[in-house]
Design an enzyme around this catalytic site. Structure first.
Site, mmCIF file in Angstrom:
data_model
loop_
_atom_site.group_PDB
_atom_site.id
_atom_site.type_symbol
_atom_site.label_atom_id
_atom_site.label_comp_id
_atom_site.label_asym_id
_atom_site.label_seq_id
_atom_site.Cartn_x
_atom_site.Cartn_y
_atom_site.Cartn_z
ATOM 1 N N ASN A 21 0.828 -1.216 0.000
ATOM 2 C CA ASN A 21 0.000 0.000 0.000
ATOM 3 C C ASN A 21 0.858 1.260 0.000
ATOM 4 O O ASN A 21 0.496 2.267 -0.608
ATOM 5 C CB ASN A 21 -0.964 -0.012 1.183
ATOM 6 C CG ASN A 21 -2.171 -0.889 0.901
ATOM 7 O OD1 ASN A 21 -3.008 -0.543 0.068
ATOM 8 N ND2 ASN A 21 -2.247 -2.039 1.559
ATOM 9 N N ARG A 72 3.085 -0.637 25.939
ATOM 10 C CA ARG A 72 2.459 0.106 24.829
ATOM 11 C C ARG A 72 2.552 1.613 25.022
ATOM 12 O O ARG A 72 2.752 2.361 24.065
ATOM 13 C CB ARG A 72 0.979 -0.280 24.704
ATOM 14 C CG ARG A 72 0.763 -1.646 24.128
ATOM 15 C CD ARG A 72 -0.704 -1.885 23.805
ATOM 16 N NE ARG A 72 -0.928 -3.304 23.603
ATOM 17 C CZ ARG A 72 -0.615 -3.979 22.498
ATOM 18 N NH1 ARG A 72 -0.063 -3.337 21.488
ATOM 19 N NH2 ARG A 72 -0.845 -5.268 22.403
ATOM 20 N N ARG A 98 0.278 -3.094 15.105
ATOM 21 C CA ARG A 98 0.335 -2.770 16.521
ATOM 22 C C ARG A 98 -1.024 -2.237 16.959
ATOM 23 O O ARG A 98 -1.672 -1.490 16.217
ATOM 24 C CB ARG A 98 1.374 -1.668 16.805
ATOM 25 C CG ARG A 98 2.779 -2.031 16.455
ATOM 26 C CD ARG A 98 3.379 -3.009 17.431
ATOM 27 N NE ARG A 98 3.287 -2.550 18.801
ATOM 28 C CZ ARG A 98 3.393 -3.353 19.859
ATOM 29 N NH1 ARG A 98 3.553 -4.651 19.702
ATOM 30 N NH2 ARG A 98 3.317 -2.866 21.074
ATOM 31 N N LEU A 100 -2.898 0.352 19.022
ATOM 32 C CA LEU A 100 -2.496 1.690 19.471
ATOM 33 C C LEU A 100 -3.215 2.056 20.759
ATOM 34 O O LEU A 100 -4.382 1.695 20.963
ATOM 35 C CB LEU A 100 -2.825 2.705 18.375
ATOM 36 C CG LEU A 100 -2.068 2.453 17.062
ATOM 37 C CD1 LEU A 100 -2.712 3.210 15.911
ATOM 38 C CD2 LEU A 100 -0.602 2.833 17.213
ATOM 39 N N ASN A 114 -6.602 4.208 8.412
ATOM 40 C CA ASN A 114 -6.132 2.827 8.305
ATOM 41 C C ASN A 114 -6.823 2.154 7.122
ATOM 42 O O ASN A 114 -7.923 2.548 6.743
ATOM 43 C CB ASN A 114 -6.483 2.076 9.603
ATOM 44 C CG ASN A 114 -6.024 0.635 9.580
ATOM 45 O OD1 ASN A 114 -4.892 0.337 9.205
ATOM 46 N ND2 ASN A 114 -6.904 -0.280 9.958
ATOM 47 N N HIS A 116 -8.185 -1.658 6.071
ATOM 48 C CA HIS A 116 -8.480 -2.959 6.665
ATOM 49 C C HIS A 116 -9.012 -3.882 5.573
ATOM 50 O O HIS A 116 -9.878 -3.466 4.783
ATOM 51 C CB HIS A 116 -9.526 -2.788 7.781
ATOM 52 C CG HIS A 116 -9.867 -4.077 8.443
ATOM 53 N ND1 HIS A 116 -9.032 -4.677 9.365
ATOM 54 C CD2 HIS A 116 -10.929 -4.898 8.295
ATOM 55 C CE1 HIS A 116 -9.584 -5.812 9.762
ATOM 56 N NE2 HIS A 116 -10.724 -5.967 9.130
ATOM 57 N N THR A 148 -10.300 5.052 15.386
ATOM 58 C CA THR A 148 -10.820 5.439 16.691
ATOM 59 C C THR A 148 -10.328 4.409 17.701
ATOM 60 O O THR A 148 -9.669 3.423 17.326
ATOM 61 C CB THR A 148 -12.361 5.487 16.678
ATOM 62 O OG1 THR A 148 -12.840 4.231 16.194
ATOM 63 C CG2 THR A 148 -12.876 6.616 15.798
ATOM 64 N N LEU A 151 -10.912 -0.962 17.900
ATOM 65 C CA LEU A 151 -10.167 -1.512 16.761
ATOM 66 C C LEU A 151 -11.063 -1.739 15.542
ATOM 67 O O LEU A 151 -12.104 -2.402 15.650
ATOM 68 C CB LEU A 151 -9.522 -2.838 17.190
ATOM 69 C CG LEU A 151 -8.577 -3.492 16.197
ATOM 70 C CD1 LEU A 151 -7.291 -2.678 16.054
ATOM 71 C CD2 LEU A 151 -8.266 -4.926 16.626
ATOM 72 N N THR A 179 -5.032 -6.111 -4.691
ATOM 73 C CA THR A 179 -4.987 -5.347 -5.945
ATOM 74 C C THR A 179 -5.912 -4.133 -5.853
ATOM 75 O O THR A 179 -5.558 -3.027 -6.272
ATOM 76 C CB THR A 179 -5.398 -6.254 -7.124
ATOM 77 O OG1 THR A 179 -4.492 -7.342 -7.178
ATOM 78 C CG2 THR A 179 -5.378 -5.507 -8.443
HETATM 79 C C1 GRF Z 1 -3.242 -5.078 3.884
HETATM 80 O O1 GRF Z 1 -4.006 -6.205 3.650
HETATM 81 C C2 GRF Z 1 -4.010 -4.091 4.702
HETATM 82 O O2 GRF Z 1 -5.375 -4.104 4.435
HETATM 83 C C3 GRF Z 1 -3.748 -4.551 6.101
HETATM 84 O O3 GRF Z 1 -2.418 -4.988 6.099
HETATM 85 C C4 GRF Z 1 -2.050 -5.377 4.783
HETATM 86 C C5 GRF Z 1 -0.855 -4.573 4.413
HETATM 87 O O4 GRF Z 1 -0.326 -4.976 3.176
HETATM 88 N N1 GRF Z 1 -4.001 -3.508 7.050
HETATM 89 P P1 GRF Z 1 0.922 -4.198 2.565
HETATM 90 O O5 GRF Z 1 2.045 -4.270 3.584
HETATM 91 O O6 GRF Z 1 0.503 -2.776 2.318
HETATM 92 O O7 GRF Z 1 1.261 -4.918 1.301
#
Ligand code: GRF
Length: 196
Positions: A21, A72, A98, A100, A114, A116, A148, A151, A179
């Site tokens: 990412n 933490r 981690r 937070l 974030n 997810h 927030t 989690l 992808t």
């Molecule tokens: C992704 O699946 C993202 O949704 C999750 O952790 C993974 C990170 O992948 N939070 P990358 O390190 O960006 O390839």
């Protein structure tokens, strides 16, 4: 506060792993006059491949090993100090593995996001693709959300949807979702800026 598209938004990216990412953002925001400038990449793991991606792009990197802190709170305090040295408008979690502390989340309230790998609010937490397959979902995907204290529960900023195929394994589904993540995350960051 979110920035207008006419100014450059300084971003710090936190990651623990591959950094796919991060790479998508590097590729989306490269060149002059981009709305986003990645000021630094911070990892809690020295072996995270995302650090290499950052170095290759000329982005400063830092490692903050959580194992070297008492707990933490101490780790997050050091993380805050490091992040604030770059004065980012936005802090982007990109596979940062981690949990937070509330203090960290509150410090960056409204400017901490974030990605997810599920269609939240379905499947917060880990093993999302396996859980989606086991639940018989026909679609899966990814969500960019504000962070927030709870989690994987913050306000949703954007989502991407993919089909779940009959012969999918968690790995094949993860590939398809990833992808789309790489298109989604840069788009969501720009959306966050625009809404400012
Ligand atoms: C992704 O699946 C993202 O949704 C999750 O952790 C993974 C990170 O992948 N939070 P990358 O390190 O960006 O390839």
């Amino acid at each position: 506060m979110p920035q207008s598209m006419s100014t450059t938004c300084d971003v710090v990216v936190l990651l623990s792993g591959s950094g796919g990412n991060l790479q998508a953002m590097i590729d989306s925001f490269k060149g002059d006059e981009q709305p986003v400038r990645i000021r630094a990449v911070i990892s809690n793991r020295a072996d995270a491949f995302g650090l290499q991606r950052a170095r290759d792009a000329g982005i400063p990197t830092h490692v903050l090993n959580h194992k070297q802190f008492e707990g933490r709170e101490a780790f997050d305090a050091a993380l805050i100090e490091l992040i604030d040295g770059f004065a980012p408008q936005l802090v982007v979690l990109a596979g940062f593995m981690r949990i937070l502390t509330p203090g960290f989340v509150e410090r960056y309230a409204g400017r901490l996001i974030n990605i997810h790998p599920s269609l939240l609010p379905a499947f917060p937490g880990l093993n999302t693709h396996q859980r989606a397959i086991e639940a018989g979902c026909r679609v899966a995907g990814a969500t960019v959300h504000q962070v927030t204290v709870e989690l994987d529960h913050g306000p949703i900023l954007d989502q991407a949807v993919v089909p779940v195929l009959v012969d999918d394994t968690p790995a094949t589904l993860a590939d398809r979702v990833l992808t789309q993540e790489h298109r989604l995350y840069p788009r969501a960051v720009e959306g966050w800026l625009r809404r400012g």
